[in-house]
Write an enzyme that holds these catalytic residues in place. Structure first.
Site, PDB file in Angstrom:
ATOM      1  N   GLY A   6       6.366  -2.434   1.574  1.00 58.32           N
ATOM      2  CA  GLY A   6       7.493  -2.639   2.496  1.00 58.32           C
ATOM      3  C   GLY A   6       8.834  -2.763   1.798  1.00 58.32           C
ATOM      4  N   GLY A   7       8.914  -2.255   0.566  1.00 56.43           N
ATOM      5  CA  GLY A   7      10.143  -2.369  -0.232  1.00 56.43           C
ATOM      6  C   GLY A   7      11.358  -1.716   0.395  1.00 56.43           C
ATOM      7  CD  GLU A   8      11.439   2.057   0.125  1.00 58.01           C
ATOM      8  OE1 GLU A   8      10.208   1.890   0.110  1.00 58.01           O
ATOM      9  OE2 GLU A   8      12.134   2.017  -0.903  1.00 58.01           O
ATOM     10  CD1 TRP A  37       5.626   0.040  -3.668  1.00 51.19           C
ATOM     11  CD2 TRP A  37       4.081   1.644  -3.722  1.00 51.19           C
ATOM     12  NE1 TRP A  37       6.163   1.116  -4.316  1.00 51.19           N
ATOM     13  CE2 TRP A  37       5.251   2.112  -4.356  1.00 51.19           C
ATOM     14  CE3 TRP A  37       2.972   2.489  -3.632  1.00 51.19           C
ATOM     15  CZ2 TRP A  37       5.343   3.399  -4.902  1.00 51.19           C
ATOM     16  CZ3 TRP A  37       3.055   3.764  -4.181  1.00 51.19           C
ATOM     17  CH2 TRP A  37       4.230   4.210  -4.799  1.00 51.19           C
ATOM     18  CG  ASN A  97      12.913   0.013  -3.783  1.00 49.78           C
ATOM     19  OD1 ASN A  97      11.768   0.326  -3.469  1.00 49.78           O
ATOM     20  ND2 ASN A  97      13.799  -0.415  -2.894  1.00 49.78           N
ATOM     21  CG  ASP A 149      13.052   4.279  -3.935  1.00 50.22           C
ATOM     22  OD1 ASP A 149      12.581   3.150  -4.104  1.00 50.22           O
ATOM     23  OD2 ASP A 149      12.441   5.176  -3.311  1.00 50.22           O
ATOM     24  CG  ASP A 195       9.530   1.966  -5.969  1.00 50.46           C
ATOM     25  OD1 ASP A 195      10.671   2.162  -5.538  1.00 50.46           O
ATOM     26  OD2 ASP A 195       8.594   1.624  -5.240  1.00 50.46           O
ATOM     27  NE  ARG A 247       9.616   6.260  -7.129  1.00 48.28           N
ATOM     28  CZ  ARG A 247       9.343   5.691  -5.957  1.00 48.28           C
ATOM     29  NH1 ARG A 247       8.164   5.156  -5.725  1.00 48.28           N
ATOM     30  NH2 ARG A 247      10.247   5.659  -5.005  1.00 48.28           N
ATOM     31  CG  ASN A 294       5.601   8.409  -5.933  1.00 44.23           C
ATOM     32  OD1 ASN A 294       4.859   7.621  -5.370  1.00 44.23           O
ATOM     33  ND2 ASN A 294       6.876   8.503  -5.606  1.00 44.23           N
ATOM     34  CB  ALA A 314       6.151  10.084   0.088  1.00 47.07           C
TER      35      ALA A 314
HETATM   36 CA    CA Z   1      10.749   2.379  -3.020  1.00 41.77          CA
END
Ligand code: CA
Length: 453
Positions: free
Chosen positions: A69-71, A130, A148, A190, A192, A217, A285, A425
């Site tokens: 839920g980092g976004e 995550w 992130n 982002d 991460d 990443r 990723n 994604a």
């Molecule tokens: Ca992210």
């Protein structure tokens, strides 16, 4: 409210139980013979933007999980539960200022309040864990990567923003952080930092060492001493990094390129657009690399792509996306996006590479038989010679391969299996890159192969 399609990264088996996380942030144990619910626990509030996608990890009599839920401005955390009852044993938030717990009692603050975060932003600081983690029985440490910082717009949160975009080494019995290494301090792209941390042993500078490697990443491959987190090597594994020119081995920090950071918004206007490489989908990723003890090489499923990225005004609202940024992903090479790369962790040399037109989004497997397996969005499961990278075999599965191949022995025969089915994604956020996979069929199949006698 998942950011990046309806995904689940796997289950854990413990005795009669199969244990898995759900998108509404629960952890569930079923009897694996009957499907009967043994326990079902809420790990966080999905209405605040939390979800759960990582595969749980079994350590001793505990089940260990990260969160997602980092976004959405959540607070990343690692939880350890009693594997038989699902009761919480300890929790370690990964953002500075939040309190950990052990057996229901406070167990120390994470970091130091306001040391690397200004004001109240740490309260919604992101750092989702995550991808789950790794456990090393030799050091009794859990290695968990963190995502992130929130929001993406870095101008709102001056400082390093610990412990986002980092890997944490956590004592498995108490949930106390023993050391950390931050790959992208003050992340503004982002990037991460959740990528898997793979322990391996090798001789470095004439000395046998307990090492660990991570293909981040942000486009760099890191080698650390896994007992104390000391950085020993950092090597670029992608074509281009526009945000940093290498990593300073003395300080462990990136040599930032100032123009590589997207500009601050002013008033209601968006900030200066910059072209950034890798794109936020990363040099690597979620898809795990693999290590061969025979060749001493890591096999990294990587991608060469960039993005236009800009910052926008944003305010936190419970349960809503909390980015303050926009982006368009673009290819940077004519002949490929994906590249499977064999990395020598001692020298940072790419020993061989296989280029793929579409982005690689599946995990990698190495075998004792000197093979490297991985899948492609074009639908192939492929096998390569681990030493030379020569492509030896391929099979068309009918849909894109996003899964990770696995191998096992059964009744004296060796099997290899892979899940095929396109999603995740990349098709959601791929921008111009999406042209490379517009003809891929949807699907959902398990393919199993065995070695000929
Ligand atoms: Ca992210």
């Amino acid at each position: 409210m998942p950011c990046c399609d309806v995904v689940n990264r796997g289950a854990a088996i413990h005795g009669e139980k199969i244990i898995f996380a759900t998108l509404d942030a629960r952890l569930i144990a079923l009897n694996r013979e009957t499907g009967k619910v043994i326990w079902n626990k809420k790990t966080a509030d999905y209405q605040e933007g939390y979800s759960a996608t990582a595969a749980p990890l079994i350590v001793k009599d505990m089940v260990i999980t990260g969160n997602s839920g980092g976004e959405f401005g959540v607070v990343g955390a690692v939880q350890a539960r009693n594997v038989d009852t699902g009761e919480l044993i300890w929790e370690r938030p990964v953002i500075e200022g939040h309190m950990g717990t052990l057996n229901g009692a406070p167990n120390g603050m994470t970091g130091k309040l306001n040391a690397t975060w200004k004001g109240d932003l740490w309260k919604t600081g992101g750092g989702a864990t995550w991808l789950g983690g790794t456990y090393d029985p030799g050091t009794n440490l859990l290695y968990f990567g963190t995502g992130n910082p929130a929001p993406w717009n870095s101008h709102l949160r001056p400082g390093d923003n610990l412990y986002t975009s980092s890997t944490l080494a956590i004592d498995a019995d108490t949930g106390v952080i023993k050391w950390h290494y931050q790959t992208t301090p003050h992340d503004g792209w982002d990037f991460d930092g959740v990528n898997e941390f793979i322990p391996f042993n090798a001789t470095m500078n004439g000395k046998p060492m307990k090492l660990v490697a991570k293909a981040d990443r942000n486009g760099h491959f890191y080698v650390l001493d896994r007992t104390d987190g000391k950085l020993l090597g950092a090597h670029k594994f992608v074509m281009q990094t526009t945000w940093a020119d290498g990593i300073d081995l003395k300080t462990g920090r990136p040599n930032y390129i100032g123009e590589g950071r997207p500009g601050a918004p002013s008033g209601t206007e968006k900030g200066k657009v910059v072209f950034s490489s890798p794109s936020f989908l990363g040099g690597n990723n979620w898809m795990p690399m693999a290590y061969s003890q025979d060749t001493g090489l890591f096999y990294i499923p990587s991608n060469d792509w960039g993005m236009d990225i800009w910052n926008e005004p944003i305010a936190y609202k419970k349960g809503a996306a909390y980015l303050g940024a926009g982006f368009t992903i673009k290819p940077i090479a004519d002949d490929h996006i994906g590249a499977l790369r064999a990395m020598d962790p001692k020298t940072g040399k790419i020993v061989w590479e296989y280029k793929n037109p579409a982005p690689l989004w599946g995990g990698v497997l190495t075998t004792k038989g000197n093979l490297v397996f991985t899948g492609t969005p074009e639908g192939y499961l492929k096998a390569f010679d681990a030493k030379t990278g020569t492509e030896l075999w391929k099979f068309q599965t009918g849909s894109g391969v996003v899964g990770s191949p696995v191998t096992w022995e059964q009744d004296g025969e060796q099997y290899v299996a892979v899940m095929s089915g396109w999603g995740g994604a990349v098709p959601l956020w791929g921008g111009e890159v999406a042209k490379t996979f517009k003809d891929i069929s949807q699907g959902g199949m398990l393919w199993v192969f065995k070695l000929p006698k």
